[in-house]
Scaffold this motif. Structure first.
Motif, short mmCIF file in Angstrom:
data_model
loop_
_atom_site.label_atom_id
_atom_site.label_comp_id
_atom_site.label_asym_id
_atom_site.label_seq_id
_atom_site.Cartn_x
_atom_site.Cartn_y
_atom_site.Cartn_z
N ALA A 200 0.83 -1.21 0.00
CA ALA A 200 0.00 0.00 0.00
C ALA A 200 0.86 1.26 0.00
N THR A 201 1.87 1.28 -0.85
CA THR A 201 2.77 2.43 -0.95
C THR A 201 2.65 3.09 -2.31
N THR A 202 2.51 4.40 -2.29
CA THR A 202 2.63 5.23 -3.48
C THR A 202 3.69 6.28 -3.19
N THR A 203 4.73 6.31 -4.00
CA THR A 203 5.83 7.21 -3.71
C THR A 203 6.54 7.57 -5.00
N THR A 204 7.51 8.44 -4.89
CA THR A 204 8.30 8.89 -6.03
C THR A 204 9.78 8.76 -5.68
N LEU A 205 10.56 8.21 -6.60
CA LEU A 205 11.99 8.04 -6.40
C LEU A 205 12.73 9.06 -7.26
N PRO A 206 13.50 9.97 -6.64
CA PRO A 206 14.24 10.95 -7.44
C PRO A 206 15.40 10.29 -8.18
N VAL A 207 15.60 10.68 -9.45
CA VAL A 207 16.67 10.11 -10.26
C VAL A 207 17.35 11.22 -11.05
N ASN A 208 18.48 10.88 -11.65
CA ASN A 208 19.31 11.82 -12.41
C ASN A 208 18.83 11.86 -13.87
N ARG A 241 14.49 11.67 -17.06
CA ARG A 241 13.56 11.67 -15.92
C ARG A 241 14.22 12.29 -14.70
N THR A 242 13.45 13.05 -13.95
CA THR A 242 13.92 13.55 -12.67
C THR A 242 13.37 12.73 -11.51
N ALA A 243 12.35 11.91 -11.80
CA ALA A 243 11.75 11.06 -10.77
C ALA A 243 11.04 9.90 -11.45
N VAL A 244 10.87 8.82 -10.68
CA VAL A 244 10.14 7.65 -11.15
C VAL A 244 9.00 7.39 -10.17
N ASP A 245 7.79 7.31 -10.67
CA ASP A 245 6.62 7.05 -9.83
C ASP A 245 6.51 5.56 -9.55
#
Length: 326
Positions: A200-208, A241-245
């Motif tokens: 039950a997690t929704t988050t965003t991972l910051p990437v280069n 991408r600056t982030a991955v959902d």
């Protein structure tokens, strides 16, 4: 887990530029290791149209629950490498690693094991008596041209940094993710991480945004950049991408690899990463001629206990274009 195909096909990689954000799935294929040994892995890199992700050029999932089980021990006798780093990250079990720079260690879960071949190294991988069967990932990183002939060395990291966010824990194996940097030695801008997301997690991972990325799920199910993923295929995410959902109902564990798109031509054949046919042929000849200056002996293995090199393919190896993405 090395490439022990007795008739390996060459993998030829031309320089690439950023693909932009994409979502492309590449299937895993079951690959036998060691010929008659009958040990299998799931391989998702290299692919015909995706030979590299950054400098990552090889990705095996050994002990995967879906591979053919023959009961044969996954012991790998001494064999050579040039021009690469092997990254071993076990989830379960133990492996005994020995090499020609006098390393003799147990590879255990939670420990990053990094062998840099440089000009040449030999190593073996054996099961540990009375230990559970091994399961985990082994990856290769191509060394850049100005470091491909460095002296071989081995390092083991028992404590690795972690990036945390609500419902997410990312162990940074190589490079930097979200401002967290691994102590492992790298020679080209890249990242590798083992990521666990809670149910039950929704988050965003910051990437280069300058890196290209790919994701391999090893447990559970997760939606990555809008693509539903479960164990099996590799999801290529491209660059920009600056982030991955991320979204998961059940929870998941996955590997994230990425790096600057490779700006050099590579030729991969057997256990060698090189720049041309002549370099491959010279390394093969040195191994077959037992050149101990380049590929030293491994303590505990008699000189005759080594895997012979397969025959070179006919003709000279020539680079082929990487298919445009998007």
């Amino acid at each position: 887990m090395s490439d022990l195909d007795p008739f390996p096909a060459e993998t030829l990689c031309e320089p690439v530029t950023g693909a932009g954000p994409v979502t492309e799935l590449y299937p895993a294929r079951e690959v036998p290791l060691g010929g008659v040994r009958g040990t299998y892995v799931e391989r998702t890199l290299p692919q015909r149209d995706l030979p590299t992700v950054g400098a990552w050029c090889f990705l095996d999932y050994f002990g995967a629950p879906t591979v053919t089980v023959t009961g044969a021990p996954p012991d790998i006798d001494p064999h050579p490498h040039i021009g690469l780093q092997t990254v071993t990250w076990p989830f379960e079990g133990m492996i005994r690693h020995r090499d020609s720079v006098h390393s003799d260690v147990r590879i255990e879960p939670g420990q990053l094991n990094l062998m840099t071949s440089g000009r040449g190294i030999a190593h073996s991988e054996y099961t540990v008596p009375d230990a559970p069967a091994g399961r985990g990932l082994q990856l290769w990183v191509a060394l850049p041209d100005d470091h491909r002939d460095i002296a071989p060395h081995f390092e083991q990291h028992r404590e690795l940094p972690v990036h945390r966010a609500p419902g997410l824990r990312a162990t940074v194996l190589m490079g930097t993710l979200a401002g967290v940097t691994s102590p492992a030695m790298i020679y080209t801008p890249l990242v590798g991480a083992d990521i666990v997301v809670d149910p039950a997690t929704t988050t965003t991972l910051p990437v280069n945004p300058e890196f290209e990325y790919a994701v391999l799920v090893v447990a559970g199910a997760v939606t990555v950049a809008g693509v539903e993923l479960s164990p099996g295929p590799l999801l290529y995410l491209g660059t920009g991408r600056t982030a991955v959902d991320l979204n998961t109902a059940t929870g998941a564990r996955f590997a994230l690899i990425g790096g600057e798109p490779l700006a050099e031509e590579l030729v991969m054949w057997w256990n060698f990463v090189a720049r041309d046919h002549a370099e491959i042929a010279a390394a093969r000849a040195a191994w077959e001629q037992r050149d101990t200056d380049r590929f030293g002996d491994i303590e505990g293995h008699p000189p005759e206990q080594r895997i012979p090199a397969p025959p070179l393919p006919g003709g000279r190896l020539k680079p082929r274009s990487r298919r445009p993405h998007g």
